[in-house]
Design a protein around this motif. Structure first.
Motif, PDB file in Angstrom:
ATOM      1  N   THR A   1     -19.879 -48.004 -28.192  1.00 18.54           N
ATOM      2  CA  THR A   1     -19.919 -46.239 -28.249  1.00 18.54           C
ATOM      3  C   THR A   1     -19.258 -45.328 -29.852  1.00 18.54           C
ATOM      4  O   THR A   1     -20.027 -44.398 -29.851  1.00 18.54           O
ATOM      5  CB  THR A   1     -18.799 -46.310 -27.501  1.00 18.54           C
ATOM      6  OG1 THR A   1     -19.109 -46.550 -26.047  1.00 18.54           O
ATOM      7  CG2 THR A   1     -18.211 -44.401 -26.933  1.00 18.54           C
TER       8      THR A   1
ATOM      9  N   ALA B   1     -17.293 -39.441 -23.960  1.00 19.87           N
ATOM     10  CA  ALA B   1     -16.613 -38.145 -24.187  1.00 19.87           C
ATOM     11  C   ALA B   1     -15.046 -38.854 -23.886  1.00 19.87           C
ATOM     12  O   ALA B   1     -14.548 -38.316 -25.051  1.00 19.87           O
ATOM     13  CB  ALA B   1     -17.323 -37.401 -22.862  1.00 19.87           C
ATOM     14  N   GLU B   2     -15.347 -39.906 -23.066  1.00 14.66           N
ATOM     15  CA  GLU B   2     -13.439 -39.826 -23.381  1.00 14.66           C
ATOM     16  C   GLU B   2     -12.969 -40.828 -24.356  1.00 14.66           C
ATOM     17  O   GLU B   2     -11.427 -40.298 -24.597  1.00 14.66           O
ATOM     18  CB  GLU B   2     -13.671 -40.653 -21.894  1.00 14.66           C
ATOM     19  CG  GLU B   2     -13.287 -40.508 -20.330  1.00 14.66           C
ATOM     20  CD  GLU B   2     -12.546 -40.866 -19.614  1.00 14.66           C
ATOM     21  OE1 GLU B   2     -11.876 -42.303 -19.929  1.00 14.66           O
ATOM     22  OE2 GLU B   2     -13.471 -40.635 -18.245  1.00 14.66           O
TER      23      GLU B   2
ATOM     24  N   LYS C   1     -16.945 -30.625 -23.315  1.00 11.86           N
ATOM     25  CA  LYS C   1     -17.032 -31.199 -22.385  1.00 11.86           C
ATOM     26  C   LYS C   1     -15.820 -32.592 -21.801  1.00 11.86           C
ATOM     27  O   LYS C   1     -14.976 -32.234 -20.733  1.00 11.86           O
ATOM     28  CB  LYS C   1     -18.597 -32.073 -22.420  1.00 11.86           C
ATOM     29  CG  LYS C   1     -19.240 -32.102 -21.105  1.00 11.86           C
ATOM     30  CD  LYS C   1     -20.429 -32.612 -21.150  1.00 11.86           C
ATOM     31  CE  LYS C   1     -20.764 -32.214 -19.608  1.00 11.86           C
ATOM     32  NZ  LYS C   1     -21.286 -30.686 -18.980  1.00 11.86           N
ATOM     33  N   ALA C   2     -15.480 -32.747 -23.232  1.00 14.46           N
ATOM     34  CA  ALA C   2     -14.533 -33.469 -23.156  1.00 14.46           C
ATOM     35  C   ALA C   2     -12.905 -32.840 -23.075  1.00 14.46           C
ATOM     36  O   ALA C   2     -11.899 -33.834 -22.795  1.00 14.46           O
ATOM     37  CB  ALA C   2     -14.728 -34.753 -24.010  1.00 14.46           C
TER      38      ALA C   2
ATOM     39  N   MET D   1     -16.792 -48.469 -16.658  1.00 12.77           N
ATOM     40  CA  MET D   1     -17.293 -46.886 -16.072  1.00 12.77           C
ATOM     41  C   MET D   1     -18.519 -46.766 -17.233  1.00 12.77           C
ATOM     42  O   MET D   1     -18.631 -47.737 -17.928  1.00 12.77           O
ATOM     43  CB  MET D   1     -15.725 -46.676 -17.816  1.00 12.77           C
ATOM     44  CG  MET D   1     -16.166 -45.587 -18.556  1.00 12.77           C
ATOM     45  SD  MET D   1     -14.970 -44.827 -19.631  1.00 12.77           S
ATOM     46  CE  MET D   1     -12.713 -45.632 -18.787  1.00 12.77           C
ATOM     47  N   LYS D   2     -18.755 -45.067 -16.831  1.00  9.09           N
ATOM     48  CA  LYS D   2     -20.016 -45.419 -16.992  1.00  9.09           C
ATOM     49  C   LYS D   2     -20.078 -44.634 -19.070  1.00  9.09           C
ATOM     50  O   LYS D   2     -18.828 -44.783 -19.288  1.00  9.09           O
ATOM     51  CB  LYS D   2     -20.468 -44.275 -16.337  1.00  9.09           C
ATOM     52  CG  LYS D   2     -20.903 -44.422 -14.495  1.00  9.09           C
ATOM     53  CD  LYS D   2     -21.345 -43.223 -13.784  1.00  9.09           C
ATOM     54  CE  LYS D   2     -21.497 -43.412 -12.470  1.00  9.09           C
ATOM     55  NZ  LYS D   2     -21.929 -42.282 -11.469  1.00  9.09           N
ATOM     56  N   GLU D   3     -20.871 -45.610 -19.404  1.00 12.21           N
ATOM     57  CA  GLU D   3     -21.165 -45.065 -20.713  1.00 12.21           C
ATOM     58  C   GLU D   3     -21.137 -43.749 -20.812  1.00 12.21           C
ATOM     59  O   GLU D   3     -20.751 -43.208 -22.176  1.00 12.21           O
ATOM     60  CB  GLU D   3     -22.947 -45.747 -21.252  1.00 12.21           C
ATOM     61  CG  GLU D   3     -23.356 -45.051 -22.189  1.00 12.21           C
ATOM     62  CD  GLU D   3     -24.812 -45.855 -22.843  1.00 12.21           C
ATOM     63  OE1 GLU D   3     -25.121 -45.470 -24.380  1.00 12.21           O
ATOM     64  OE2 GLU D   3     -25.693 -46.382 -22.526  1.00 12.21           O
ATOM     65  N   LYS D   4     -21.805 -42.393 -20.372  1.00 13.37           N
ATOM     66  CA  LYS D   4     -21.435 -41.201 -20.336  1.00 13.37           C
ATOM     67  C   LYS D   4     -20.268 -41.061 -20.540  1.00 13.37           C
ATOM     68  O   LYS D   4     -19.801 -39.840 -21.211  1.00 13.37           O
ATOM     69  CB  LYS D   4     -22.129 -40.598 -19.955  1.00 13.37           C
ATOM     70  CG  LYS D   4     -24.293 -40.344 -20.161  1.00 13.37           C
ATOM     71  CD  LYS D   4     -24.706 -39.446 -19.024  1.00 13.37           C
ATOM     72  CE  LYS D   4     -25.783 -39.710 -19.549  1.00 13.37           C
ATOM     73  NZ  LYS D   4     -26.413 -38.338 -18.771  1.00 13.37           N
ATOM     74  N   ASP D   5     -19.212 -41.316 -19.723  1.00  9.61           N
ATOM     75  CA  ASP D   5     -18.276 -40.947 -19.442  1.00  9.61           C
ATOM     76  C   ASP D   5     -17.169 -41.815 -20.778  1.00  9.61           C
ATOM     77  O   ASP D   5     -16.433 -40.950 -20.692  1.00  9.61           O
ATOM     78  CB  ASP D   5     -18.073 -41.448 -17.901  1.00  9.61           C
ATOM     79  CG  ASP D   5     -17.824 -40.899 -16.796  1.00  9.61           C
ATOM     80  OD1 ASP D   5     -18.555 -39.895 -17.429  1.00  9.61           O
ATOM     81  OD2 ASP D   5     -18.387 -41.262 -15.394  1.00  9.61           O
ATOM     82  N   LEU D   6     -17.352 -43.600 -21.618  1.00  6.83           N
ATOM     83  CA  LEU D   6     -16.704 -43.413 -22.236  1.00  6.83           C
ATOM     84  C   LEU D   6     -17.133 -43.067 -23.873  1.00  6.83           C
ATOM     85  O   LEU D   6     -16.265 -42.174 -23.998  1.00  6.83           O
ATOM     86  CB  LEU D   6     -17.249 -45.324 -22.393  1.00  6.83           C
ATOM     87  CG  LEU D   6     -16.394 -46.011 -24.046  1.00  6.83           C
ATOM     88  CD1 LEU D   6     -15.249 -45.826 -23.048  1.00  6.83           C
ATOM     89  CD2 LEU D   6     -17.353 -46.298 -23.098  1.00  6.83           C
TER      90      LEU D   6
END
Length: 235
Positions: A45, A8-9, A80-81, A1-6
């Motif tokens: 994160t 926000a998620e 954004k999330a 999983m990409k850092e930015k995705d992690l």
């Protein structure tokens, strides 16, 4: 999983899974298992989320959500999330945006370049095309306002105002669902643009203030009586 995705998620998951009374969230081990990543990734994160004042890691106690202390960047991340913002925070964001953009209109009158004016013409032309096709102006509205901020030639100012539009990314399409609102907004954009081209700072400020008053009134109207009373208490 990409850092930015992690990032926000994880923020959204912590918000959804935190204890409603204590704010305590799942542990690092539980989070690593849920997202199928290493505890090291979760720890890194969480460090970012802690810097954004979204969480607090307490020794021998656990991880706690502290969204009431969250930074503006954190509010943008939540938006954004897909995490719902407090209605009062939405109203206060619109109010702050209004203050900044009125000043931006004044500064743009003396600092805008021909490149800025050409970009604004392109945005207005795109707006006309979308209106003719019966479509909303969420993207064009954002682009128009941020180009005016860009025309101040102050990059920090632009970064700050850009955050407001990240926070409103899901709300603007709703606001522009009404075709009449889109037509009215575009007509006001044309007036503001004319004042900018004429380098009339006083008029540009007045027009921008009146223009943003509509959005402010709209979001104020969505607040409940109790929420509105809390806003007025701060005034």
């Amino acid at each position: 999983m990409k850092e930015k995705d992690l990032l926000a998620e994880l923020a959204a998951y912590l918000y959804a899974c935190s204890n409603s009374e204590t704010g305590r969230t799942p542990s690092e081990r539980e989070l690593a298992e849920h997202f199928s990543v290493s505890r090291g990734q979760i720890r890194e994160t969480l460090a970012i989320l802690e810097a954004m004042r979204i969480v607090e890691r307490r020794a021998k106690s656990g991880i706690y959500l502290t969204t009431h202390q969250a930074s503006v960047e954190a509010m943008a991340l939540f938006a954004k999330a897909g995490v719902p913002l407090d209605p009062i925070q939405i109203y206060e964001t619109v109010e702050l945006r209004k203050i900044h953009e009125i000043k931006a209109a004044e500064l743009a009158c003396s600092r805008a370049t021909e490149e800025n004016f050409e970009r604004l013409r392109e945005i207005l032309a795109a707006s006309e095309a979308r209106l003719a096709a019966g479509q909303g102006l969420a993207r064009e509205d954002r682009d128009f306002h941020l180009e005016i901020v860009r025309a101040t030639q102050n990059s920090v100012f632009h970064k700050i105002c850009s955050i407001y539009y990240v926070m409103g990314e899901r709300r603007l399409p709703i606001y522009f669902n009404d075709p009449a609102r889109g037509q009215r907004s575009h007509a006001e954009h044309l007036q503001i643009f004319d004042a900018l081209v004429r380098r009339d700072g006083n008029l540009a400020q007045a027009l921008m203030s009146a223009h943003l008053q509509g959005a402010e009134s709209y979001w104020k109207g969505l607040l409940s009586g109790e929420e509105m009373a809390r806003v007025l208490e701060k005034a």
